[in-house]
Design an enzyme around this catalytic site. Sequence first.
Site, PDB file in Angstrom:
ATOM      1  N   CYS A 116      50.062  85.064  43.456  1.00 47.26           N
ATOM      2  CA  CYS A 116      50.475  85.295  44.855  1.00 47.26           C
ATOM      3  C   CYS A 116      49.934  84.250  45.827  1.00 47.26           C
ATOM      4  CB  CYS A 116      50.059  86.682  45.313  1.00 47.26           C
ATOM      5  SG  CYS A 116      50.964  87.966  44.449  1.00 47.26           S
ATOM      6  N   HIS A 255      49.708  87.015  53.072  1.00 52.18           N
ATOM      7  CA  HIS A 255      50.544  87.407  51.937  1.00 52.18           C
ATOM      8  C   HIS A 255      50.908  88.884  52.110  1.00 52.18           C
ATOM      9  CE1 HIS A 255      51.976  88.187  47.984  1.00 52.18           C
ATOM     10  NE2 HIS A 255      50.922  88.883  47.612  1.00 52.18           N
ATOM     11  N   ASN A 285      56.717  93.034  48.139  1.00 56.42           N
ATOM     12  CA  ASN A 285      55.887  91.895  47.735  1.00 56.42           C
ATOM     13  C   ASN A 285      56.741  90.953  46.875  1.00 56.42           C
ATOM     14  OD1 ASN A 285      54.072  90.106  46.604  1.00 56.42           O
ATOM     15  ND2 ASN A 285      52.582  91.663  46.001  1.00 56.42           N
TER      16      ASN A 285
HETATM   17  O1  UT7 Z   1      50.167  90.582  45.411  1.00 57.28           O
HETATM   18  C1  UT7 Z   1      49.119  90.550  44.494  1.00 57.28           C
HETATM   19  C2  UT7 Z   1      47.973  91.322  44.953  1.00 57.28           C
HETATM   20  N1  UT7 Z   1      48.283  92.737  44.885  1.00 57.28           N
HETATM   21  C3  UT7 Z   1      47.829  93.555  45.809  1.00 57.28           C
HETATM   22  O2  UT7 Z   1      47.213  93.109  46.751  1.00 57.28           O
HETATM   23  C4  UT7 Z   1      48.038  95.045  45.608  1.00 57.28           C
HETATM   24  C5  UT7 Z   1      46.790  95.800  45.982  1.00 57.28           C
HETATM   25  N2  UT7 Z   1      46.877  97.219  45.725  1.00 57.28           N
HETATM   26  C6  UT7 Z   1      47.652  98.068  46.450  1.00 57.28           C
HETATM   27  O3  UT7 Z   1      48.410  97.642  47.299  1.00 57.28           O
HETATM   28  C7  UT7 Z   1      47.501  99.556  46.233  1.00 57.28           C
HETATM   29  O4  UT7 Z   1      46.365  99.773  45.417  1.00 57.28           O
HETATM   30  C8  UT7 Z   1      48.742 100.232  45.572  1.00 57.28           C
HETATM   31  C9  UT7 Z   1      49.892 100.244  46.547  1.00 57.28           C
HETATM   32  C10 UT7 Z   1      49.116  99.478  44.299  1.00 57.28           C
HETATM   33  C11 UT7 Z   1      48.412 101.685  45.230  1.00 57.28           C
HETATM   34  O5  UT7 Z   1      47.942 102.357  46.384  1.00 57.28           O
HETATM   35  P1  UT7 Z   1      46.571 103.187  46.345  1.00 57.28           P
HETATM   36  O6  UT7 Z   1      46.409 103.791  47.671  1.00 57.28           O
HETATM   37  O7  UT7 Z   1      45.495 102.256  45.869  1.00 57.28           O
HETATM   38  O8  UT7 Z   1      46.886 104.296  45.298  1.00 57.28           O
HETATM   39  P2  UT7 Z   1      46.105 104.663  43.957  1.00 57.28           P
HETATM   40  O9  UT7 Z   1      46.390 103.671  42.898  1.00 57.28           O
HETATM   41  O10 UT7 Z   1      44.676 104.953  44.292  1.00 57.28           O
HETATM   42  O11 UT7 Z   1      46.780 106.030  43.582  1.00 57.28           O
HETATM   43  C12 UT7 Z   1      46.642 107.212  44.396  1.00 57.28           C
HETATM   44  C13 UT7 Z   1      47.492 108.297  43.827  1.00 57.28           C
HETATM   45  C14 UT7 Z   1      47.334 108.474  42.324  1.00 57.28           C
HETATM   46  O12 UT7 Z   1      47.471 109.846  42.021  1.00 57.28           O
HETATM   47  P3  UT7 Z   1      46.171 110.763  41.750  1.00 57.28           P
HETATM   48  O13 UT7 Z   1      45.475 110.130  40.585  1.00 57.28           O
HETATM   49  O14 UT7 Z   1      45.373 110.691  43.010  1.00 57.28           O
HETATM   50  O15 UT7 Z   1      46.760 112.094  41.473  1.00 57.28           O
HETATM   51  C15 UT7 Z   1      48.512 107.738  41.747  1.00 57.28           C
HETATM   52  O16 UT7 Z   1      48.909 108.229  40.484  1.00 57.28           O
HETATM   53  O17 UT7 Z   1      48.865 107.973  44.022  1.00 57.28           O
HETATM   54  C16 UT7 Z   1      49.558 108.033  42.777  1.00 57.28           C
HETATM   55  N3  UT7 Z   1      50.642 107.076  42.807  1.00 57.28           N
HETATM   56  C17 UT7 Z   1      51.863 107.354  43.304  1.00 57.28           C
HETATM   57  N4  UT7 Z   1      52.380 108.475  43.831  1.00 57.28           N
HETATM   58  C18 UT7 Z   1      53.653 108.431  44.258  1.00 57.28           C
HETATM   59  C19 UT7 Z   1      50.638 105.773  42.405  1.00 57.28           C
HETATM   60  N5  UT7 Z   1      51.824 105.209  42.624  1.00 57.28           N
HETATM   61  C20 UT7 Z   1      52.610 106.166  43.185  1.00 57.28           C
HETATM   62  C21 UT7 Z   1      53.926 106.198  43.652  1.00 57.28           C
HETATM   63  N6  UT7 Z   1      54.411 107.333  44.157  1.00 57.28           N
HETATM   64  N7  UT7 Z   1      54.742 105.096  43.598  1.00 57.28           N
END
Ligand code: UT7
Length: 328
Positions: A116, A255, A285
């Site tokens: 990225c 980004h 993204n």
């Molecule tokens: O471009 C390269 C660099 N990349 C980045 O900078 C990405 C950085 N990371 C992020 O943007 C975020 O971490 C994500 C958008 C990928 C995820 O968001 P988050 O707030 O960190 O969510 P999480 O991974 O902590 O998940 C929270 C909950 C989980 O459920 P439980 O375990 O709390 O029950 C996930 O299973 O949200 C769940 N979850 C979803 N729920 C509905 C994960 N993806 C989804 C989804 N829809 N699409």
Amino acid sequence: MTQIKAAITAVHGHLPDYILTNQELEKMVDTTDEWISTRTGIKERRILKGNGLATSDMGAEAVKGLLKKRGIDPAEVDMLLCSTVTPDMKFPATANLISHKTDIRNAFSYDMNAACSGFIYALVTASKYIESGRYKKVVVIGADKMSSIVDYTDRQTCVIFGDAACAVLLEPTEENGIIDHEFETDGAGYVHLHMKAGGSLKPPTYETIDARQHYVYQEGQAVFKFAVTKMAGVSVDLMQRNNLRAEDLAWVVPHQANLRIIEATGKRMGVPADKVMVNIQKYGNTTNATIPLCLWDYENQLKKGDNIILTAFGGGFTWGAVWLKWAY
Ligand code: UT7
């Protein structure tokens, strides 16, 4: 003698027609528009549909528009760099295919990959060729067909990414242009963001395909924490080194990986939200295309002499910031 600098003199993007909305994703995986909107800021993203269409096709459209806009004949281009993580093929370079498709015949071209952060790394690399005095017109493209490496059964990643390409032209200048940059990498970060198979470590086999190892693997939370601290940190370092205060900046161009990361980065830099470019809601993204696509979207609001900081964080880990003065 005044030192030659490289300035962006035109920007042009290409977006595939197909719009994949959060509502459509709700039907594909266990997710909701509410979750995607609040956690990422994304409403829709573009997807390149159609057989035989690849990253180079989007890149070529962006370059054709770019040259037309600036009134430049393809024969005048000296060099073309493409930053991508989704090349059409492992080789030759997608940059070569873009040159071929745009009738750029008098240039050499190659690809760069810094995930990225790729676009800003390529931009600075290209600027050095201009600064050498030998090259006068260099095209830099950020392009990715992320849909070719995204698992549309994995809700953690499939809601985030989109396809797009965007190109800029660099030309020599003695006034405004690319002034300074700060880049850093940490290969230990690879564990959190990578593609498990398809490279020399694990060439493709039936097993790697069955194990779904040819897709983006991301540990979102770990990447999130690094992205916020590193993008803001490197930008502040760059500002301090150049005695730039937040109020001196016209724009910050982060980004576009997550709206929460974008907002946190602006805050840590002390820059008000209305000076931070955001278009993640429309495109998601797009990896290498996010930063030039922001410049393209906001082009009408940019003024000659504007101080702009571009900043990115991505797989590798790679991160960095570039300070430039807008040239037109
Ligand atoms: O471009 C390269 C660099 N990349 C980045 O900078 C990405 C950085 N990371 C992020 O943007 C975020 O971490 C994500 C958008 C990928 C995820 O968001 P988050 O707030 O960190 O969510 P999480 O991974 O902590 O998940 C929270 C909950 C989980 O459920 P439980 O375990 O709390 O029950 C996930 O299973 O949200 C769940 N979850 C979803 N729920 C509905 C994960 N993806 C989804 C989804 N829809 N699409």
